[in-house]
Motif scaffolding. Structure first.
Motif, PDB file in Angstrom:
ATOM      1  N   ALA A 259     -99.044  56.107   0.497  1.00  0.00           N
ATOM      2  CA  ALA A 259     -97.776  55.398   0.252  1.00  0.00           C
ATOM      3  C   ALA A 259     -96.637  56.360  -0.071  1.00  0.00           C
ATOM      4  N   GLY A 260     -96.932  57.394  -0.856  1.00  0.00           N
ATOM      5  CA  GLY A 260     -95.883  58.355  -1.210  1.00  0.00           C
ATOM      6  C   GLY A 260     -95.371  59.102   0.002  1.00  0.00           C
ATOM      7  N   ASP A 261     -96.284  59.506   0.885  1.00  0.00           N
ATOM      8  CA  ASP A 261     -95.879  60.217   2.097  1.00  0.00           C
ATOM      9  C   ASP A 261     -95.128  59.295   3.058  1.00  0.00           C
ATOM     10  N   ILE A 262     -95.549  58.023   3.139  1.00  0.00           N
ATOM     11  CA  ILE A 262     -94.839  57.066   3.995  1.00  0.00           C
ATOM     12  C   ILE A 262     -93.391  56.921   3.517  1.00  0.00           C
ATOM     13  N   ALA A 263     -93.206  56.835   2.197  1.00  0.00           N
ATOM     14  CA  ALA A 263     -91.853  56.713   1.647  1.00  0.00           C
ATOM     15  C   ALA A 263     -91.010  57.940   1.990  1.00  0.00           C
ATOM     16  N   ILE A 264     -91.619  59.114   1.924  1.00  0.00           N
ATOM     17  CA  ILE A 264     -90.908  60.351   2.271  1.00  0.00           C
ATOM     18  C   ILE A 264     -90.498  60.325   3.747  1.00  0.00           C
ATOM     19  N   ALA A 265     -91.443  59.953   4.623  1.00  0.00           N
ATOM     20  CA  ALA A 265     -91.153  59.932   6.060  1.00  0.00           C
ATOM     21  C   ALA A 265     -90.096  58.889   6.407  1.00  0.00           C
ATOM     22  N   LYS A 266     -90.117  57.744   5.718  1.00  0.00           N
ATOM     23  CA  LYS A 266     -89.082  56.719   5.946  1.00  0.00           C
ATOM     24  C   LYS A 266     -87.706  57.276   5.593  1.00  0.00           C
ATOM     25  N   LYS A 267     -87.655  58.014   4.500  1.00  0.00           N
ATOM     26  CA  LYS A 267     -86.388  58.613   4.070  1.00  0.00           C
ATOM     27  C   LYS A 267     -85.895  59.631   5.102  1.00  0.00           C
ATOM     28  N   TRP A 268     -86.808  60.465   5.614  1.00  0.00           N
ATOM     29  CA  TRP A 268     -86.430  61.419   6.661  1.00  0.00           C
ATOM     30  C   TRP A 268     -85.861  60.681   7.866  1.00  0.00           C
ATOM     31  N   ASN A 269     -86.552  59.607   8.249  1.00  0.00           N
ATOM     32  CA  ASN A 269     -86.172  58.855   9.437  1.00  0.00           C
ATOM     33  C   ASN A 269     -84.775  58.252   9.294  1.00  0.00           C
ATOM     34  N   GLN A 270     -84.454  57.778   8.095  1.00  0.00           N
ATOM     35  CA  GLN A 270     -83.124  57.195   7.859  1.00  0.00           C
ATOM     36  C   GLN A 270     -82.052  58.279   7.780  1.00  0.00           C
ATOM     37  N   GLU A 271     -82.363  59.369   7.092  1.00  0.00           N
ATOM     38  CA  GLU A 271     -81.358  60.419   6.874  1.00  0.00           C
ATOM     39  C   GLU A 271     -81.069  61.216   8.147  1.00  0.00           C
ATOM     40  N   SER A 272     -82.062  61.334   9.019  1.00  0.00           N
ATOM     41  CA  SER A 272     -81.870  62.102  10.261  1.00  0.00           C
ATOM     42  C   SER A 272     -81.665  61.147  11.427  1.00  0.00           C
ATOM     43  N   SER A 273     -80.875  60.098  11.201  1.00  0.00           N
ATOM     44  CA  SER A 273     -80.750  59.016  12.190  1.00  0.00           C
ATOM     45  C   SER A 273     -80.181  59.490  13.526  1.00  0.00           C
ATOM     46  N   GLY A 274     -79.534  60.660  13.519  1.00  0.00           N
ATOM     47  CA  GLY A 274     -79.033  61.181  14.794  1.00  0.00           C
ATOM     48  C   GLY A 274     -80.129  61.798  15.649  1.00  0.00           C
ATOM     49  N   ALA A 275     -81.285  62.060  15.031  1.00  0.00           N
ATOM     50  CA  ALA A 275     -82.388  62.666  15.773  1.00  0.00           C
ATOM     51  C   ALA A 275     -82.992  61.651  16.740  1.00  0.00           C
ATOM     52  N   LEU A 276     -83.633  62.157  17.778  1.00  0.00           N
ATOM     53  CA  LEU A 276     -84.215  61.258  18.767  1.00  0.00           C
ATOM     54  C   LEU A 276     -85.484  60.610  18.232  1.00  0.00           C
ATOM     55  N   ASN A 277     -85.656  59.336  18.569  1.00  0.00           N
ATOM     56  CA  ASN A 277     -86.912  58.644  18.300  1.00  0.00           C
ATOM     57  C   ASN A 277     -87.957  59.225  19.270  1.00  0.00           C
ATOM     58  N   PRO A 278     -89.068  59.798  18.760  1.00  0.00           N
ATOM     59  CA  PRO A 278     -90.010  60.456  19.670  1.00  0.00           C
ATOM     60  C   PRO A 278     -90.693  59.512  20.653  1.00  0.00           C
ATOM     61  N   PHE A 279     -90.657  58.206  20.371  1.00  0.00           N
ATOM     62  CA  PHE A 279     -91.326  57.243  21.243  1.00  0.00           C
ATOM     63  C   PHE A 279     -90.341  56.538  22.177  1.00  0.00           C
ATOM     64  N   ASP A 280     -89.050  56.641  21.868  1.00  0.00           N
ATOM     65  CA  ASP A 280     -88.017  56.054  22.720  1.00  0.00           C
ATOM     66  C   ASP A 280     -86.752  56.890  22.562  1.00  0.00           C
ATOM     67  N   PRO A 281     -86.608  57.961  23.381  1.00  0.00           N
ATOM     68  CA  PRO A 281     -85.484  58.891  23.220  1.00  0.00           C
ATOM     69  C   PRO A 281     -84.100  58.253  23.318  1.00  0.00           C
ATOM     70  N   THR A 282     -84.012  57.037  23.914  1.00  0.00           N
ATOM     71  CA  THR A 282     -82.701  56.386  24.035  1.00  0.00           C
ATOM     72  C   THR A 282     -82.329  55.612  22.768  1.00  0.00           C
ATOM     73  N   ASN A 283     -83.284  55.451  21.850  1.00  0.00           N
ATOM     74  CA  ASN A 283     -83.078  54.639  20.654  1.00  0.00           C
ATOM     75  C   ASN A 283     -82.719  55.522  19.466  1.00  0.00           C
ATOM     76  N   ARG A 284     -81.504  55.342  18.948  1.00  0.00           N
ATOM     77  CA  ARG A 284     -81.080  56.136  17.783  1.00  0.00           C
ATOM     78  C   ARG A 284     -81.287  55.379  16.465  1.00  0.00           C
ATOM     79  N   GLU A 285     -81.911  54.217  16.543  1.00  0.00           N
ATOM     80  CA  GLU A 285     -82.191  53.451  15.326  1.00  0.00           C
ATOM     81  C   GLU A 285     -83.446  54.024  14.640  1.00  0.00           C
ATOM     82  N   PRO A 286     -83.591  53.783  13.310  1.00  0.00           N
ATOM     83  CA  PRO A 286     -84.825  54.229  12.633  1.00  0.00           C
ATOM     84  C   PRO A 286     -86.069  53.629  13.290  1.00  0.00           C
ATOM     85  N   MET A 287     -87.160  54.362  13.239  1.00  0.00           N
ATOM     86  CA  MET A 287     -88.415  53.892  13.824  1.00  0.00           C
ATOM     87  C   MET A 287     -88.974  52.681  13.081  1.00  0.00           C
TER      88      MET A 287
END
Length: 208
Positions: free
Chosen positions: A14-42
C-alpha cells in the motif's frame, strides 16, 4: 558514497502504491506507458503493471532515506522499436543495437541525487543486458535512448550529457518518427557510460 537508494516498488504494498500514484499525478506530462496518446494519470490496474515491470519494462524509485525524490523508467515497446528503426535507418544508432528507452522524473531531487539515482538504474540495465548475453538471449550491444522535450533540455539534457549520453538528433517527433517535432534525441552506449562513471569517480572534489 551514493546519496540515494534505488529500488523497485511493490504493486502489492500500500505504501509503494501511494508513492507511485503520487509520481503518476506529479509527472502528468510524462507518457502513459500503456497508451502513449493519453496524458491522463494511469488507472490503478495500469499503475500496478507499471510498478511490477517485466522483462522489457523496469521502474525504479529514487529515495533519500525513506523519502522518495523521483523515479526512473526504462522500457522497450512496439512504438519504441519504430523510433529505433527510424534512427537506425538514418545511421544515428548502430544497426546492430537493441535498445531501451529511458525517462525520469526527479523534480524533488537535488542535481547530485538525480544523477546518482539515474546512474544506478542505468548500471542495473546494463548488468541485466550482460546477464541476457551470458544466457545467449542476445549477442547485440545495448543502446539506451532518451527523448527530451524542448522545455526540459536545460536540466535533463545537461544531466544526460553528464552521464555520457550523446545528442544525436534535434527536432525529432516522438509520436511520428520522420515528422517534424520538438524533441532532442540522446543515446547512451555502455562504453560512453563507463567513461562518464570513471570521470565522476575521479573528478577532483572541492573542499570549502
Amino acid at each position: 558514497i551514493e546519496p540515494v537508494t534505488v529500488r523497485a516498488v511493490n504493486p502489492e504494498h500500500a505504501g509503494d502504491i501511494a508513492i507511485a500514484k503520487k509520481w503518476n499525478q506529479e509527472s502528468s506530462g510524462a507518457l502513459n506507458p500503456f497508451d502513449p496518446t493519453n496524458r491522463e494519470p494511469m488507472q490503478e490496474e495500469e499503475l500496478r503493471r507499471w510498478m511490477a515491470g517485466d522483462e522489457r519494462h523496469m521502474l525504479r524509485g529514487v529515495f533519500v532515506s525513506t523519502r522518495d525524490v523521483g523515479f526512473v523508467y526504462a522500457y522497450d515497446d512496439g512504438d519504441g522499436r519504430k523510433r529505433l528503426r527510424y534512427l537506425q535507418s538514418h545511421g544515428l544508432v548502430s544497426s546492430n543495437a537493441v535498445h531501451r528507452e529511458i525517462n525520469w522524473w526527479t523534480d524533488r531531487a537535488t542535481g547530485e541525487q538525480a544523477e546518482s539515482g539515474i546512474a544506478q538504474t542505468i548500471l542495473e540495465i546494463f548488468e541485466k543486458h550482460h546477464a541476457d548475453q551470458a544466457q545467449k538471449k542476445t549477442k547485440r550491444p545495448l543502446a539506451i535512448l532518451l527523448f527530451v522535450e524542448q522545455d526540459d533540455l536545460s536540466v535533463d539534457g545537461a544531466l544526460a550529457q553528464k552521464l555520457g549520453f550523446k545528442e544525436i538528433k534535434r527536432q525529432f517527433s516522438y509520436e511520428s518518427p520522420g515528422g517534424q517535432g520538438a524533441d532532442t534525441v540522446f543515446m547512451l552506449t555502455e562504453e560512453r557510460f563507463a567513461q562518464a562513471l570513471s570521470a565522476r569517480v575521479s573528478a577532483p572534489k572541492l573542499h570549502p
